[in-house]
Scaffold this active site. Structure first.
Site, PDB file in Angstrom:
ATOM      1  CG  ASP A  67     -54.182  44.354  56.537  1.00  0.00           C
ATOM      2  OD1 ASP A  67     -54.864  43.854  57.452  1.00  0.00           O
ATOM      3  OD2 ASP A  67     -54.681  44.965  55.590  1.00  0.00           O
ATOM      4  CG  ASP A 136     -57.312  54.108  49.088  1.00  0.00           C
ATOM      5  OD1 ASP A 136     -57.810  52.976  49.309  1.00  0.00           O
ATOM      6  OD2 ASP A 136     -56.198  54.448  49.539  1.00  0.00           O
ATOM      7  CG  HIS A 138     -57.019  50.040  50.722  1.00  0.00           C
ATOM      8  ND1 HIS A 138     -56.693  51.149  51.473  1.00  0.00           N
ATOM      9  CD2 HIS A 138     -57.864  49.315  51.510  1.00  0.00           C
ATOM     10  CE1 HIS A 138     -57.305  51.068  52.646  1.00  0.00           C
ATOM     11  NE2 HIS A 138     -58.025  49.986  52.692  1.00  0.00           N
ATOM     12  CD  GLU A 143     -53.578  52.690  51.047  1.00  0.00           C
ATOM     13  OE1 GLU A 143     -54.592  52.576  50.336  1.00  0.00           O
ATOM     14  OE2 GLU A 143     -53.622  53.153  52.205  1.00  0.00           O
TER      15      GLU A 143
END
Ligand code: F6R
Length: 261
Positions: A67, A136, A138, A143
């Site tokens: 990413d 979270d 990911h 996400e």
């Protein structure tokens, strides 16, 4: 899915680096999927050491990063281009044309995302994908709510991720809101997945990923679906696992098991 727990971050990083080095030594033109962030720093440091002291050769290796932040040019000190150059690429003998990192500044994201997917395929697919995990849950920047079949695309970062990543920027307002990221489906196509996690702030996400249901609410839980996925954890990241004794029992007995693949 294999779970390996280490007392210390350094031990975890060295064990994961050995897995990557073994793959490169077996297949010198291996295709590596790479992650950024704090977690893989120890692994990259160890790969650099192996290159310098044990002649680990990257000259035929190809890499694809997961990413990049949208809007950050490669020279920005918080861009993932910069991170990879500083922490790995400038220390090893990789050919610049074999390095792939999503562009955070392309004028056509749709076309770029399609090209990135095609390029992975042209290079024969990813042999081993290194992953971190967000608090979270990911993987890459997939996400909560990301499709488990998703491909490389733009994602809006969650508030939790923006809060977590504020530590790298001077203030919260400077953290990019969007990222270009491989999808969950893209990640799942790698032949091997290696997820690393360190620290107590990852303990809940790790417990959800390993012991919770497979769910888009914790995209790391897709490791449960992959035929060859391993999680390398330090003591703190393993802190909320209910079946920890079981994983440690298997880890201890593994060296004596006959090879089956
Ligand atoms: C980075 C990436 C992210 C990170 C995750 C954990 O390329 O894909 O999923 O792995 O946000 O980041 P750290 O390691 O900084 O806690």
């Amino acid at each position: 899915m294999e779970v390996f727990i280490y007392q210390k971050y350094a031990e975890m990083s060295q064990a994961a680096a050995k897995v990557v080095a073994d793959i490169i030594n077996l297949k010198p033109d291996a295709v590596l999927g790479l992650a950024t962030g704090s977690t893989p720093l120890g692994l990259y440091k160890e790969l650099v050491r192996m290159h310098k002291e044990e002649t680990l050769d990257f000259s035929h290796v190809t890499t694809f990063n997961l990413d990049e932040y949208v809007g950050l040019p490669p020279g920005h000190t918080q861009s993932y281009h910069y991170f990879m150059h500083e922490n790995l690429f400038k220390h090893i003998n990789i050919e610049p044309q074999n390095i792939h990192i999503p562009s955070g500044t392309t004028s056509n994201y749709k076309a770029f995302c399609q090209w990135y997917e095609q390029r992975i395929e042209q290079c024969g697919g990813i042999d081993v994908q290194i992953l971190g995990i967000g608090s979270d849950g990911h993987i890459a920047f997939n996400e909560p709510g990301s499709s488990l079949g998703s491909r490389t695309r733009i994602k809006t970062l969650s508030k939790e991720t923006i809060d977590d990543n504020t530590r790298f920027f001077k203030k919260k307002e400077n953290v990019p809101i969007y990222a270009i990221t491989m999808g969950v489906g893209t990640v799942l196509e790698a032949r091997k997945l290696l997820l690393l996690a360190s620290g107590a702030n990852k303990a809940k996400a790790i417990a959800d990923a390993i012991e919770g249901p497979v769910s888009c609410m914790c995209t790391a839980s897709v490791l449960q679906l992959h035929p060859d996925s391993s999680l390398f954890l330090d003591n703190e990241a393993a802190g909320k696992l209910k079946m920890r004794d079981y994983y440690e029992w298997i880890q201890a007995k593994k060296p004596g098991a006959p090879a089956s693949s």
